[in-house]
Write a protein that holds these residues in place. Structure first.
Motif, PDB file in Angstrom:
ATOM      1  N   GLY A 143      60.450 -26.352  13.723  1.00 47.03           N
ATOM      2  CA  GLY A 143      59.743 -26.102  12.470  1.00 47.03           C
ATOM      3  C   GLY A 143      59.404 -24.646  12.253  1.00 47.03           C
ATOM      4  O   GLY A 143      58.566 -24.319  11.421  1.00 47.03           O
ATOM      5  N   THR A 144      60.076 -23.756  13.010  1.00 41.84           N
ATOM      6  CA  THR A 144      59.749 -22.325  12.955  1.00 41.84           C
ATOM      7  C   THR A 144      60.911 -21.473  12.451  1.00 41.84           C
ATOM      8  O   THR A 144      60.907 -20.255  12.621  1.00 41.84           O
ATOM      9  N   PHE A 145      61.906 -22.087  11.832  1.00 47.07           N
ATOM     10  CA  PHE A 145      63.137 -21.389  11.473  1.00 47.07           C
ATOM     11  C   PHE A 145      62.881 -20.175  10.585  1.00 47.07           C
ATOM     12  O   PHE A 145      63.530 -19.138  10.724  1.00 47.07           O
ATOM     13  N   TYR A 146      61.906 -20.272   9.667  1.00 45.67           N
ATOM     14  CA  TYR A 146      61.713 -19.207   8.686  1.00 45.67           C
ATOM     15  C   TYR A 146      60.856 -18.044   9.189  1.00 45.67           C
ATOM     16  O   TYR A 146      60.722 -17.041   8.508  1.00 45.67           O
ATOM     17  N   LYS A 147      60.265 -18.192  10.364  1.00 43.94           N
ATOM     18  CA  LYS A 147      59.530 -17.064  10.977  1.00 43.94           C
ATOM     19  C   LYS A 147      58.609 -16.386   9.962  1.00 43.94           C
ATOM     20  O   LYS A 147      58.683 -15.181   9.718  1.00 43.94           O
ATOM     21  N   THR A 148      57.740 -17.175   9.375  1.00 46.30           N
ATOM     22  CA  THR A 148      56.859 -16.697   8.309  1.00 46.30           C
ATOM     23  C   THR A 148      56.071 -15.460   8.733  1.00 46.30           C
ATOM     24  O   THR A 148      55.453 -15.435   9.785  1.00 46.30           O
ATOM     25  N   SER A 149      56.121 -14.436   7.891  1.00 44.71           N
ATOM     26  CA  SER A 149      55.412 -13.186   8.144  1.00 44.71           C
ATOM     27  C   SER A 149      54.303 -13.029   7.117  1.00 44.71           C
ATOM     28  O   SER A 149      54.539 -13.170   5.918  1.00 44.71           O
ATOM     29  N   ILE A 150      53.084 -12.771   7.601  1.00 43.40           N
ATOM     30  CA  ILE A 150      51.943 -12.580   6.709  1.00 43.40           C
ATOM     31  C   ILE A 150      51.216 -11.299   7.106  1.00 43.40           C
ATOM     32  O   ILE A 150      51.426 -10.770   8.200  1.00 43.40           O
ATOM     33  N   PRO A 151      50.337 -10.781   6.236  1.00 46.33           N
ATOM     34  CA  PRO A 151      49.703  -9.492   6.516  1.00 46.33           C
ATOM     35  C   PRO A 151      49.012  -9.412   7.876  1.00 46.33           C
ATOM     36  O   PRO A 151      49.048  -8.377   8.540  1.00 46.33           O
ATOM     37  N   ALA A 152      48.374 -10.500   8.311  1.00 48.38           N
ATOM     38  CA  ALA A 152      47.591 -10.459   9.548  1.00 48.38           C
ATOM     39  C   ALA A 152      48.460 -10.366  10.791  1.00 48.38           C
ATOM     40  O   ALA A 152      47.973  -9.997  11.863  1.00 48.38           O
ATOM     41  N   THR A 153      49.742 -10.706  10.683  1.00 49.69           N
ATOM     42  CA  THR A 153      50.581 -10.765  11.881  1.00 49.69           C
ATOM     43  C   THR A 153      51.800  -9.855  11.834  1.00 49.69           C
ATOM     44  O   THR A 153      52.534  -9.775  12.813  1.00 49.69           O
ATOM     45  N   HIS A 154      52.043  -9.168  10.724  1.00 56.23           N
ATOM     46  CA  HIS A 154      53.247  -8.353  10.639  1.00 56.23           C
ATOM     47  C   HIS A 154      52.969  -6.912  11.078  1.00 56.23           C
ATOM     48  O   HIS A 154      51.824  -6.459  11.151  1.00 56.23           O
ATOM     49  N   THR A 155      54.038  -6.187  11.384  1.00 54.67           N
ATOM     50  CA  THR A 155      53.935  -4.774  11.740  1.00 54.67           C
ATOM     51  C   THR A 155      54.377  -3.935  10.543  1.00 54.67           C
ATOM     52  O   THR A 155      55.515  -4.067  10.087  1.00 54.67           O
ATOM     53  N   PRO A 156      53.506  -3.086  10.000  1.00 52.13           N
ATOM     54  CA  PRO A 156      53.877  -2.278   8.823  1.00 52.13           C
ATOM     55  C   PRO A 156      55.078  -1.388   9.114  1.00 52.13           C
ATOM     56  O   PRO A 156      55.270  -0.920  10.244  1.00 52.13           O
ATOM     57  N   LYS A 157      55.868  -1.120   8.079  1.00 52.49           N
ATOM     58  CA  LYS A 157      57.035  -0.252   8.218  1.00 52.49           C
ATOM     59  C   LYS A 157      56.734   1.167   7.741  1.00 52.49           C
ATOM     60  O   LYS A 157      57.644   1.912   7.399  1.00 52.49           O
ATOM     61  N   PHE A 158      55.467   1.531   7.713  1.00 47.51           N
ATOM     62  CA  PHE A 158      55.081   2.888   7.316  1.00 47.51           C
ATOM     63  C   PHE A 158      54.061   3.416   8.327  1.00 47.51           C
ATOM     64  O   PHE A 158      53.418   2.647   9.065  1.00 47.51           O
ATOM     65  N   ASP A 159      53.933   4.728   8.368  1.00 45.62           N
ATOM     66  CA  ASP A 159      52.979   5.376   9.267  1.00 45.62           C
ATOM     67  C   ASP A 159      51.675   5.664   8.522  1.00 45.62           C
ATOM     68  O   ASP A 159      51.684   5.983   7.328  1.00 45.62           O
ATOM     69  N   VAL A 160      50.587   5.550   9.252  1.00 50.90           N
ATOM     70  CA  VAL A 160      49.266   5.845   8.693  1.00 50.90           C
ATOM     71  C   VAL A 160      48.658   6.993   9.495  1.00 50.90           C
ATOM     72  O   VAL A 160      48.435   6.869  10.704  1.00 50.90           O
ATOM     73  N   GLU A 161      48.411   8.110   8.825  1.00 54.31           N
ATOM     74  CA  GLU A 161      47.881   9.281   9.526  1.00 54.31           C
ATOM     75  C   GLU A 161      46.384   9.135   9.796  1.00 54.31           C
ATOM     76  O   GLU A 161      45.700   8.303   9.180  1.00 54.31           O
ATOM     77  N   GLU A 162      45.899   9.930  10.700  1.00 51.95           N
ATOM     78  CA  GLU A 162      44.502   9.881  11.114  1.00 51.95           C
ATOM     79  C   GLU A 162      43.579  10.150   9.926  1.00 51.95           C
ATOM     80  O   GLU A 162      43.837  11.008   9.083  1.00 51.95           O
TER      81      GLU A 162
END
Length: 469
Positions: A143-162
């Motif tokens: 039941g996990t085929f779609y590997k649902t990604s949500i904000p709380a568990t995903h890794t952002p694809k952008f950098d956040v500076e200090e």
């Protein structure tokens, strides 16, 4: 190690897995072991932001045997006049109730939360030294085929500076107070939810920016409503969509036709959307989103600096240092949505969309087919996976897949009768309860019948045309 025996070993305890097990409990005397990483049933709903709601009416979500919600029509807010949409908290409580009041009392379900499937029937606890071996008599159910990604568990694809304050939507109610400005990152429904939350909480539109790399076509929630009072919008709306498809010469023409008949909406009428993720929205929500003037469309963000956004293409966008950024860039499905595998394989059932995007209905249908249909070839014929579209072109294939599957279901009386009575089936109750003496309703049904085949034929023609381009 504890040794367990079951007919089915179910991986994941999210909505899809639970919809499958629920129907199997009704249709068979099978036994189940359900294993899940999380501590409660409901899958990604455990990690949802507090103000999330279903896109569609509660009537079409959950498991088949138990209604979600009270079938109330909302009288306030942007969903006013439409059937209720359960909140994330309501959905989570619902799945907990299904587990505690239906699954476990059946005596046929063993539930192993906070445990991880290792393969080959092996399971280990994430919080103790316990391990299990499950002897599976029939199938493993993924039941996990779609590997649902949500904000709380995903890794952002952008950098956040200090020094930059960037949060996920889950933190917004707690962190919103005191911010001078807000920038929402992401053009999908999560981003729209965050924007509407800010506006509903009296944040002035000129303090809000929206990074929207792609505009989206959105399903008009009016056309998804159950109940006889929405027959013209749902059944008549579907007839209008088929008529728009059968006469169109391009994907663009189809979607403009959908918009003309009220089936689709878009925020900016001056821009042709390039994204389609089945997000469902009301006209009231669209009106709210149109209040935001500062929409940033220069592409995806690579870096958030103290006073500058830098796009993937290297463009710099001046911002304010006192901005709170809300990351809504998670994708609902964590892989290429055009991929699929046969639902039924030797010793393995892989749950996928059979009517996109209604994944719980699809899982319940796969369970019914597993229980009532003989032969793997025939089962897979009735359960052909339908892609979850990312863009308008892909939606043509998704729409065609839905239509072809419906044709297969209609050709099998047992399956047809079940789909017509299943509460998760779109428009099932509406069509079942229609008045044969109502000439207007019968005319809408006749339009569907007359347009279905020409629409499917034209879809396949346009799909080939798009692939060749």
């Amino acid at each position: 190690m504890q040794n367990l025996n079951a007919d089915y070993l179910v991986i994941g305890c999210g909505a899809v897995s639970m919809a499958f097990v629920d129907t199997m409990l009704v249709e068979t005397d099978a036994t189940f072991v359900i294993v899940d990483d999380r501590h409660m049933p409901g899958g990604h709903w455990n990690d949802a932001y507090s103000f999330v709601r279903l896109h569609q009416p509660s009537a079409y979500y959950g498991v088949s045997s138990k209604s979600l919600g009270s079938q109330r029509i909302d009288t306030i807010g942007s969903n006013k006049g439409f059937y209720e949409m359960a909140s994330g908290a309501e959905v989570l409580a619902y799945f907990e109730q299904v587990m505690r009041e239906t699954f476990l009392p059946s005596g046929r379900v063993t539930y192993l939360p906070m445990c991880r499937y290792q393969g080959d029937g092996e399971i280990r606890s994430l919080v103790s030294k316990n391990t299990y071996h499950v002897s599976v008599a029939k199938s493993v159910v993924d039941g996990t085929f779609y590997k649902t990604s949500i904000p709380a568990t995903h890794t952002p694809k952008f950098d956040v500076e200090e020094g930059v304050h960037c949060i996920i939507p889950n933190e917004l109610p707690r962190r919103a107070a005191g911010a001078a400005r807000y920038t929402v990152l992401g053009g999908g429904k999560t981003g729209m939810d965050a924007l509407i939350w800010l506006l509903d909480n009296q944040v002035e539109p000129d303090r809000i920016s929206w990074v929207c790399p792609r505009d989206s076509w959105l399903i008009n929630r009016r056309t998804t409503q159950p109940g006889a009072e929405f027959f013209a919008d749902s059944v008549g709306g579907f007839a209008s969509q088929l008529e728009a498809i059968k006469d169109a010469s391009s994907t663009e023409e189809i979607f403009l036709g959908f918009e003309a008949c009220g089936a689709m909406l878009r925020v900016d009428r001056e821009r042709l959307p390039t994204m389609f993720h089945y997000a469902t929205i009301s006209q009231g929500e669209i009106d709210q989103l149109r209040r935001i003037d500062n929409v940033i469309r220069q592409g995806r963000i690579a870096t958030i600096g103290p006073d500058t956004l830098t796009t993937v293409g290297g463009e710099s966008i001046k911002t304010s240092a006192d901005t709170l950024y809300i990351d809504c860039t998670a994708t609902a499905v964590g892989f290429d949505t055009t991929e699929s595998v046969p639902v039924f394989q030797d010793g393995l059932i892989t749950l996928q969309a059979l009517r996109a995007p209604l994944v719980t209905f699809s899982a319940a249908l796969a369970a019914f087919v597993e229980a009532r249909v003989e032969g793997r070839k025939e089962k897979n014929k009735l359960c052909a996976p339908v892609i979850l579209a990312d863009n308008p072109d892909q939606y043509l294939a998704s729409f065609a897949g839905n239509m072809m599957n419906q044709k297969e279901w209609n050709s099998n009386k047992v399956v047809r009768d079940w789909t017509n009575q299943c509460r998760l089936s779109p428009l099932g109750a509406t069509v079942r309860d229609m008045d044969p003496e109502n000439a207007e309703q019968m005319s809408m049904v006749a339009r569907i019948r007359d347009s279905s085949m020409p629409a499917v034929m034209n879809l396949f023609k346009l799909i080939a045309q798009n692939q060749a381009a």
